[in-house]
Design a protein around this motif. Structure first.
Motif, PDB file in Angstrom:
ATOM      1  N   ARG A 155       0.844  -1.151   0.072  1.00  0.00           N
ATOM      2  CA  ARG A 155      -0.170  -0.067   0.025  1.00  0.00           C
ATOM      3  C   ARG A 155       0.795   1.326  -0.150  1.00  0.00           C
ATOM      4  O   ARG A 155       1.904   1.258   0.526  1.00  0.00           O
ATOM      5  N   PRO A 156       0.611   2.192  -0.688  1.00  0.00           N
ATOM      6  CA  PRO A 156       1.233   3.525  -0.651  1.00  0.00           C
ATOM      7  C   PRO A 156       1.643   3.855   0.794  1.00  0.00           C
ATOM      8  O   PRO A 156       0.849   3.829   1.686  1.00  0.00           O
ATOM      9  N   THR A 157       2.966   4.157   1.364  1.00  0.00           N
ATOM     10  CA  THR A 157       3.199   4.306   2.575  1.00  0.00           C
ATOM     11  C   THR A 157       4.138   5.721   2.679  1.00  0.00           C
ATOM     12  O   THR A 157       4.992   6.017   1.724  1.00  0.00           O
ATOM     13  N   LEU A 158       3.704   6.538   3.620  1.00  0.00           N
ATOM     14  CA  LEU A 158       4.536   7.576   3.983  1.00  0.00           C
ATOM     15  C   LEU A 158       5.341   7.605   5.207  1.00  0.00           C
ATOM     16  O   LEU A 158       4.679   7.030   6.228  1.00  0.00           O
ATOM     17  N   ILE A 159       6.378   8.306   5.152  1.00  0.00           N
ATOM     18  CA  ILE A 159       7.256   8.838   6.291  1.00  0.00           C
ATOM     19  C   ILE A 159       6.973  10.034   6.762  1.00  0.00           C
ATOM     20  O   ILE A 159       7.115  10.957   6.032  1.00  0.00           O
ATOM     21  N   GLU A 160       6.203  10.267   8.142  1.00  0.00           N
ATOM     22  CA  GLU A 160       6.061  11.450   8.520  1.00  0.00           C
ATOM     23  C   GLU A 160       7.023  12.070   9.365  1.00  0.00           C
ATOM     24  O   GLU A 160       7.531  11.121  10.015  1.00  0.00           O
ATOM     25  N   ARG A 161       7.342  13.105   9.223  1.00  0.00           N
ATOM     26  CA  ARG A 161       8.177  13.760  10.187  1.00  0.00           C
ATOM     27  C   ARG A 161       7.975  15.556  10.133  1.00  0.00           C
ATOM     28  O   ARG A 161       7.953  16.012   9.408  1.00  0.00           O
ATOM     29  N   ASP A 162       7.408  15.791  11.242  1.00  0.00           N
ATOM     30  CA  ASP A 162       6.886  17.106  11.708  1.00  0.00           C
ATOM     31  C   ASP A 162       7.687  18.182  12.553  1.00  0.00           C
ATOM     32  O   ASP A 162       7.380  19.328  12.814  1.00  0.00           O
ATOM     33  N   ASP A 163       8.489  17.294  13.451  1.00  0.00           N
ATOM     34  CA  ASP A 163       9.563  18.210  14.451  1.00  0.00           C
ATOM     35  C   ASP A 163      10.723  17.457  14.056  1.00  0.00           C
ATOM     36  O   ASP A 163      11.066  16.451  13.743  1.00  0.00           O
ATOM     37  N   ASP A 164      11.839  18.433  14.365  1.00  0.00           N
ATOM     38  CA  ASP A 164      13.302  18.197  14.595  1.00  0.00           C
ATOM     39  C   ASP A 164      13.437  17.701  13.131  1.00  0.00           C
ATOM     40  O   ASP A 164      14.019  16.617  12.925  1.00  0.00           O
ATOM     41  N   ILE A 165      13.374  18.302  11.953  1.00  0.00           N
ATOM     42  CA  ILE A 165      13.364  17.660  10.544  1.00  0.00           C
ATOM     43  C   ILE A 165      14.458  17.720  10.216  1.00  0.00           C
ATOM     44  O   ILE A 165      15.261  18.805  10.231  1.00  0.00           O
ATOM     45  N   PRO A 166      15.197  16.645   9.830  1.00  0.00           N
ATOM     46  CA  PRO A 166      16.486  16.463   9.123  1.00  0.00           C
ATOM     47  C   PRO A 166      16.603  16.895   7.974  1.00  0.00           C
ATOM     48  O   PRO A 166      15.541  17.108   7.216  1.00  0.00           O
ATOM     49  N   ALA A 167      17.800  16.513   7.163  1.00  0.00           N
ATOM     50  CA  ALA A 167      18.134  16.890   5.661  1.00  0.00           C
ATOM     51  C   ALA A 167      17.134  15.910   4.981  1.00  0.00           C
ATOM     52  O   ALA A 167      16.763  14.797   5.421  1.00  0.00           O
ATOM     53  N   PHE A 168      16.874  16.309   3.961  1.00  0.00           N
ATOM     54  CA  PHE A 168      15.992  15.547   2.844  1.00  0.00           C
ATOM     55  C   PHE A 168      16.769  13.996   2.617  1.00  0.00           C
ATOM     56  O   PHE A 168      15.929  13.011   2.521  1.00  0.00           O
ATOM     57  N   ALA A 169      17.941  13.925   2.655  1.00  0.00           N
ATOM     58  CA  ALA A 169      18.701  12.525   2.530  1.00  0.00           C
ATOM     59  C   ALA A 169      18.429  11.750   3.409  1.00  0.00           C
ATOM     60  O   ALA A 169      18.320  10.575   3.218  1.00  0.00           O
ATOM     61  N   VAL A 170      18.283  12.356   4.802  1.00  0.00           N
ATOM     62  CA  VAL A 170      18.002  11.368   5.910  1.00  0.00           C
ATOM     63  C   VAL A 170      16.680  10.823   5.704  1.00  0.00           C
ATOM     64  O   VAL A 170      16.393   9.492   5.918  1.00  0.00           O
ATOM     65  N   LEU A 171      15.458  11.771   5.463  1.00  0.00           N
ATOM     66  CA  LEU A 171      14.109  11.056   5.182  1.00  0.00           C
ATOM     67  C   LEU A 171      14.146  10.196   4.067  1.00  0.00           C
ATOM     68  O   LEU A 171      13.540   9.271   4.167  1.00  0.00           O
ATOM     69  N   MET A 172      14.866  10.433   3.174  1.00  0.00           N
ATOM     70  CA  MET A 172      14.750   9.510   1.860  1.00  0.00           C
ATOM     71  C   MET A 172      15.242   8.153   2.341  1.00  0.00           C
ATOM     72  O   MET A 172      14.959   7.457   1.513  1.00  0.00           O
ATOM     73  N   ALA A 173      16.298   8.266   3.022  1.00  0.00           N
ATOM     74  CA  ALA A 173      16.854   6.828   3.591  1.00  0.00           C
ATOM     75  C   ALA A 173      15.837   5.942   4.057  1.00  0.00           C
ATOM     76  O   ALA A 173      15.563   4.978   3.963  1.00  0.00           O
ATOM     77  N   GLU A 174      14.891   6.402   4.941  1.00  0.00           N
ATOM     78  CA  GLU A 174      13.842   6.142   5.699  1.00  0.00           C
ATOM     79  C   GLU A 174      12.770   5.586   4.443  1.00  0.00           C
ATOM     80  O   GLU A 174      12.171   4.431   4.833  1.00  0.00           O
ATOM     81  N   ARG A 175      12.439   6.367   3.630  1.00  0.00           N
ATOM     82  CA  ARG A 175      11.498   6.173   2.626  1.00  0.00           C
ATOM     83  C   ARG A 175      12.146   4.997   1.643  1.00  0.00           C
ATOM     84  O   ARG A 175      11.235   4.265   1.465  1.00  0.00           O
ATOM     85  N   ASP A 176      13.470   4.897   1.492  1.00  0.00           N
ATOM     86  CA  ASP A 176      13.983   3.933   0.740  1.00  0.00           C
ATOM     87  C   ASP A 176      13.641   2.556   1.434  1.00  0.00           C
ATOM     88  O   ASP A 176      13.423   1.677   0.721  1.00  0.00           O
ATOM     89  N   ARG A 177      13.842   2.396   2.430  1.00  0.00           N
ATOM     90  CA  ARG A 177      13.565   1.283   3.206  1.00  0.00           C
ATOM     91  C   ARG A 177      12.111   1.036   3.271  1.00  0.00           C
ATOM     92  O   ARG A 177      11.933  -0.464   2.859  1.00  0.00           O
ATOM     93  N   ALA A 178      11.271   1.571   3.289  1.00  0.00           N
ATOM     94  CA  ALA A 178       9.669   1.421   2.931  1.00  0.00           C
ATOM     95  C   ALA A 178       9.617   0.818   1.465  1.00  0.00           C
ATOM     96  O   ALA A 178       8.831  -0.106   1.319  1.00  0.00           O
ATOM     97  N   HIS A 179      10.180   1.552   0.685  1.00  0.00           N
ATOM     98  CA  HIS A 179      10.013   1.377  -1.012  1.00  0.00           C
ATOM     99  C   HIS A 179      10.478   0.065  -1.161  1.00  0.00           C
ATOM    100  O   HIS A 179      10.020  -0.785  -1.796  1.00  0.00           O
ATOM    101  N   GLU A 180      11.646  -0.499  -0.531  1.00  0.00           N
ATOM    102  CA  GLU A 180      12.308  -1.748  -0.624  1.00  0.00           C
ATOM    103  C   GLU A 180      11.276  -2.918  -0.053  1.00  0.00           C
ATOM    104  O   GLU A 180      11.072  -3.975  -0.678  1.00  0.00           O
ATOM    105  N   MET A 181      10.621  -2.678   1.054  1.00  0.00           N
ATOM    106  CA  MET A 181       9.588  -3.586   1.575  1.00  0.00           C
ATOM    107  C   MET A 181       8.479  -3.760   0.654  1.00  0.00           C
ATOM    108  O   MET A 181       8.039  -4.891   0.466  1.00  0.00           O
ATOM    109  N   LEU A 182       7.986  -2.707   0.098  1.00  0.00           N
ATOM    110  CA  LEU A 182       6.808  -2.696  -0.634  1.00  0.00           C
ATOM    111  C   LEU A 182       7.104  -3.495  -2.062  1.00  0.00           C
ATOM    112  O   LEU A 182       6.159  -4.109  -2.710  1.00  0.00           O
ATOM    113  N   THR A 183       8.407  -3.193  -2.778  1.00  0.00           N
ATOM    114  CA  THR A 183       8.427  -3.806  -3.990  1.00  0.00           C
ATOM    115  C   THR A 183       9.241  -5.008  -4.158  1.00  0.00           C
ATOM    116  O   THR A 183       9.518  -5.198  -5.294  1.00  0.00           O
TER     117      THR A 183
END
Length: 286
Positions: A241-269
């Motif tokens: 299912r489409p999966t979102l990484i939510e971060r609304d406080d203490d927001i890190p660099a885009f690349a840090v969030l993309m690493a979490e996003r890529d982990r979910a992407h690998e699970m989904l695909t």
């Protein structure tokens, strides 16, 4: 492009989002931040929308309030949805407004038969106004309430059956609520109707500042490993299912969030070491 795993879009990451070309990447915004006639945020969102799918995740409809959704808010939401054509629109199973007073939180309610009727009506009014179905998100809970007629999973399933809405399953909310109220997060996820689930959220949490065992849904930390374990279990049962990484406080660099996003992407695909097993087939939601 078929959405797989995405990120909550933050203004400081507009340029990164425009430059990103990752497979399946999508972005979520709170529509209340974009209900304006113009300005730089809308121009940036238009540019990003030309490259990536968008979702609208509302925080202001107050679906569980003892009142109809604000028609002015609904009209603004419809205008935004018509303009940006999100692949999904969602809201929270909570209330935040009463008699003209707006609370800065998403508040709980007793899951009574009367509440089921009222919220189903509000979902129906919202869907009629938008001309589309919406997803409803399970809440984070911190203290037990009395007077329930339904378990939360039953309540969500009833809403989906009555209104045709789908479910947005926030796995971190499940983990936080289960920890705070003393039930099994695995049993909660296993009880949800697979066919009704249209999206998944993953986020971080933290301890209450008072030093108690209470967990708070902060959206200010990386996704915790127990939440990843629950996510893997859920996707293994229901499929991607489409999966979102939510971060609304203490927001890190885009690349840090993309690493979490890529982990979910690998699970989904089904790529990488974290890929999920094939799901058990279940009857479709009706």
């Amino acid at each position: 492009m078929r959405p797989t795993a995405g990120l909550g879009l933050k203004p400081q990451h507009y340029a990164d989002a425009l430059a990103a070309e990752d497979e399946g990447l999508w972005f979520e915004v709170h529509p209340e931040n974009y209900m304006a006639a113009g300005g730089p945020r809308l121009r940036a969102l238009e540019a990003i929308r030309r490259q990536h799918p968008l979702s609208l995740h509302g925080v202001g409809l107050s679906l569980a309030a003892d009142a109809d959704p604000d028609p002015t808010h609904l009209a603004a939401l419809k205008a935004l949805a018509d303009r940006f054509e999100p692949f999904v629109v969602s809201e929270h199973l909570a209330w935040s407004a009463w008699r003209g007073v707006h609370q800065p939180d998403l508040l709980p309610f007793p899951r009574t038969r009367a509440a089921l009727d009222r919220i189903a009506g509000n979902i129906g009014r919202t869907q009629d106004a938008l001309g589309r179905t919406i997803l409803v998100e399970n809440p984070s809970l911190y203290l037990p309430l009395t007077g329930h007629d339904y378990d939360e999973t039953d309540f969500l399933a009833q809403l989906a059956r009555r209104t045709g809405c789908g479910l947005l399953v926030d796995v971190n909310n499940v983990f936080v609520s289960a920890s705070n109220l003393g039930y099994a997060a695995e049993a909660y996820l296993d009880a949800l109707p697979a066919g009704a689930i249209g999206e998944i959220h993953l986020a971080g949490h933290g301890p209450d500042e008072g030093g108690s065992a209470l967990l708070i849904d902060t959206h200010g930390a990386p996704v915790a490993e127990p939440v990843w374990t629950l996510y893997r279990r859920l996707v293994g049962r229901i499929g991607p299912r489409p999966t979102l990484i939510e971060r609304d406080d203490d927001i890190p660099a885009f690349a840090v969030l993309m690493a979490e996003r890529d982990r979910a992407h690998e699970m989904l695909t089904g790529t990488g070491a974290s890929a999920c097993p094939q799901p058990v087939q279940e009857p479709a939601h009706v």
